[in-house]
Design an enzyme around this catalytic site. Structure first.
Site: not given
Ligand code: FAD
Ligand code: NAI
Length: 466
Positions: A187, A272, A445
């Site tokens: 990220e 981590g 849709h």
């Protein structure tokens, strides 16, 4: 003043727990040692990272995508201090929102570091050194987690940073070296790459995003490489020389062998997080930890001491805000005599990159390990009308269903808005749906969600648009 419940820590676990407890009539207080409510998530985690992901995504689109849609704008210029101010506005808004909610629900707040002299007591030490002892029937520890350190690599939060420093950079690094190809590395690596940094990710294992379905990891690595991120898999950082203007990073094969030196302006350590219990006085209170330093709890979040409970990152399980929140609700309900519960089999996991990566339930590897026969339904976004129209066709939806019962066991998505699409899969799994149930549900849709329906059809090899 004596309380029914005192919650230590006001991250997503703690503040949600306090609000739910107050809603249920428990006299509740929170203790927080930061100057603001909201914990890691709101202050230095989920919220600021998503603000920078959003802003850097638009920056990238303006530079690369607008022209092909016929939108002529001059090349975008980065004003990093304004972008950082935009991020902070989002953080402040969220933090103030929690303050408002705690007040609205009549939860008392104490700022300072909380510790537990014994069950039934919380000692609050304020920053000015003053102390007070609060009495309570129950204590919930929600003190969260902290960055995992890498031996030999000193974090100064300026040039060698954790996620906290990586969210605060005041200058665009020319070269960013990320240690760890997990969620934070990808990220925050994406944020700085989009803004113009050269980003290299050094990952110990031979794949990124370990823990997620391996097909997602492989496919996502290809997509990010195409975007310009460089990966050094099966590699470890053995040291960072900070003596010169440029950082010299020693990178060696994980299996051992000669190190090469890579140069970087900033190094991000993202290997981590570890549970955070410092200063709580748990040993004296008799609260036991497990082998990994997490507070050991039973199925009802009770620690080894009656009246002391724990939730969120500080206990076992995925370190995710929504997991902490759900545990906060569950323990509040249990303490109020109700049937609080979290379904750990259905906790979505999302990486907010572009495209997003999202997952819920079992991976193929887990099903194989457990000897469960499964069928796969897969549908690519290249065949989804809306994705084609938007020009966002990277990725796919993959549904794993039990071969015999057709029950959906796992859903794994790379693609536009995967983090939102995964909610449909989570609801379906919570209700024990089969892939047939999803396939028979009418989806509007043109939406990206039709890819989920088509993947469900594909479980029995009858996708329409493929
Ligand atoms: P925390 O949020 O860590 O809160 C703990 C609180 O306890 C802190 O405010 C701390 O100051 C306080 N505290 C600690 N000790 C004491 C004490 N002795 N006395 C008083 N107060 C104390 N998760 C997601 O689900 N989605 C995301 O997008 C996401 N993005 C992230 C991005 C980053 C960069 C990081 C670092 C994490 C991200 N996470 C994300 C993970 C998420 O932040 C955590 O899972 C979540 O914050 C855990 O909540 P918690 O309530 O257990 O603890
Ligand atoms: P992570 O566990 O996601 O990834 C760490 C990566 O570092 C792994 O791929 C691991 O193999 C690798 N690694 C470990 N030691 C290494 C070493 N010495 N050299 C090179 N690589 C090494 O941890 P990360 O990214 O730090 O994030 C921590 C936690 O924060 C996540 O597990 C997640 O729970 C939470 N988080 C969640 C987010 C979300 O939900 N979108 C965003 C950011 C964080």
């Amino acid at each position: 003043m004596s309380y029914d419940l005192i919650v230590i820590g006001t991250g997503p676990g703690g503040y949600v727990c306090a609000i739910r407890a107050a809603q249920l009539g428990l006299k509740t207080a929170v203790v927080e040692k930061r100057a603001t409510f909201g914990g890691t998530c709101l202050n230095i985690g989920c919220i600021p990272s998503k603000a920078l992901l959003h802003a850097s995504h638009l920056f990238d689109e303006a530079g690369h995508k607008f022209a092909e849609m016929g939108i002529g704008v001059p090349a975008p210029k980065l004003d990093l201090s304004t972008m950082q101010a935009f991020k902070q506005k989002g953080v402040d808004g969220n933090v103030k929102g929690v303050e408002f909610l705690l007040k609205k629900n009549k939860v008392d707040s104490f700022f300072g570091s909380g510790s537990i002299p014994s069950a039934g007591k919380v000692l609050v030490k304020a920053e000015d050194g003053s102390e007070q002892v609060l009495e309570t029937k129950n204590i919930v520890i929600a003190t969260g987690s902290d960055v995992t350190r890498l031996r030999g690599v000193e974090i100064d939060e300026k040039r060698v940073v954790s996620s906290t420093g990586a969210l605060e950079l005041d200058k665009l690094p020319g070269r960013l070296l990320v240690i760890g190809g997990g969620v934070i590395g990808l990220e925050l690596g994406s944020v700085w790459r989009r803004l113009g940094s050269e980003v290299t990710v050094v990952e110990f294992l031979d794949r990124i995003l370990p823990g997620m379905d391996s097909e997602l990891g492989r496919s996502f690595e290809r997509i990010l490489s195409k975007q310009g991120m460089v990966f050094k898999l099966g590699s470890k950082v053995t040291g960072v020389d900070t003596s010169g203007d440029v950082l010299k990073v020693s990178v060696a094969p994980s299996a051992g062998g000669d190190a090469e030196i890579l140069e970087a302006d900033v190094v991000l350590v993202a290997i981590g997080r570890v549970p955070y219990t410092e200063g709580l006085g748990l040993e004296a209170a008799g609260v036991q930890l497990d082998q990994r330093g997490r507070i050991a709890v039973d199925g009802h979040y009770k620690s080894s001491v009656d009246g002391i409970y724990a939730i969120g990152d500080v206990i076992d399980g995925p370190m995710l805000a929504h997991k902490a929140e759900d545990e906060g609700v569950a323990i509040a309900e249990l303490l109020a005599g109700k049937a609080g519960h979290v379904n750990y089999a259905v906790i979505p996991n999302v990486v907010y990159t572009d495209p997003e990566v999202a997952s819920v339930g079992r991976t193929e590897e887990e099903l194989k390990e457990n000897g469960i026969d499964y069928a796969i339904g897969k549908f690519p976004f290249t065949a989804n009308g809306r994705a084609k129209a938007n020009g966002t066709t990277d990725g796919f939806v993959k549904i794993l269903a039990d071969s015999k019962t057709d029950e959906v066991l796992g859903v794994h998505i790379i693609g536009p808005d995967a983090g939102t699409l995964i909610a449909e899969a989570a609801i379906a799994m919570e209700f024990g749906a089969s892939s047939e149930d999803i396939a028979r549900t009418c989806h509007a849709h043109p939406t990206l969600s039709e890819a989920v329906k088509e993947a469900a059809f594909a479980v029995e090899k009858r996708a329409i648009h493929m």
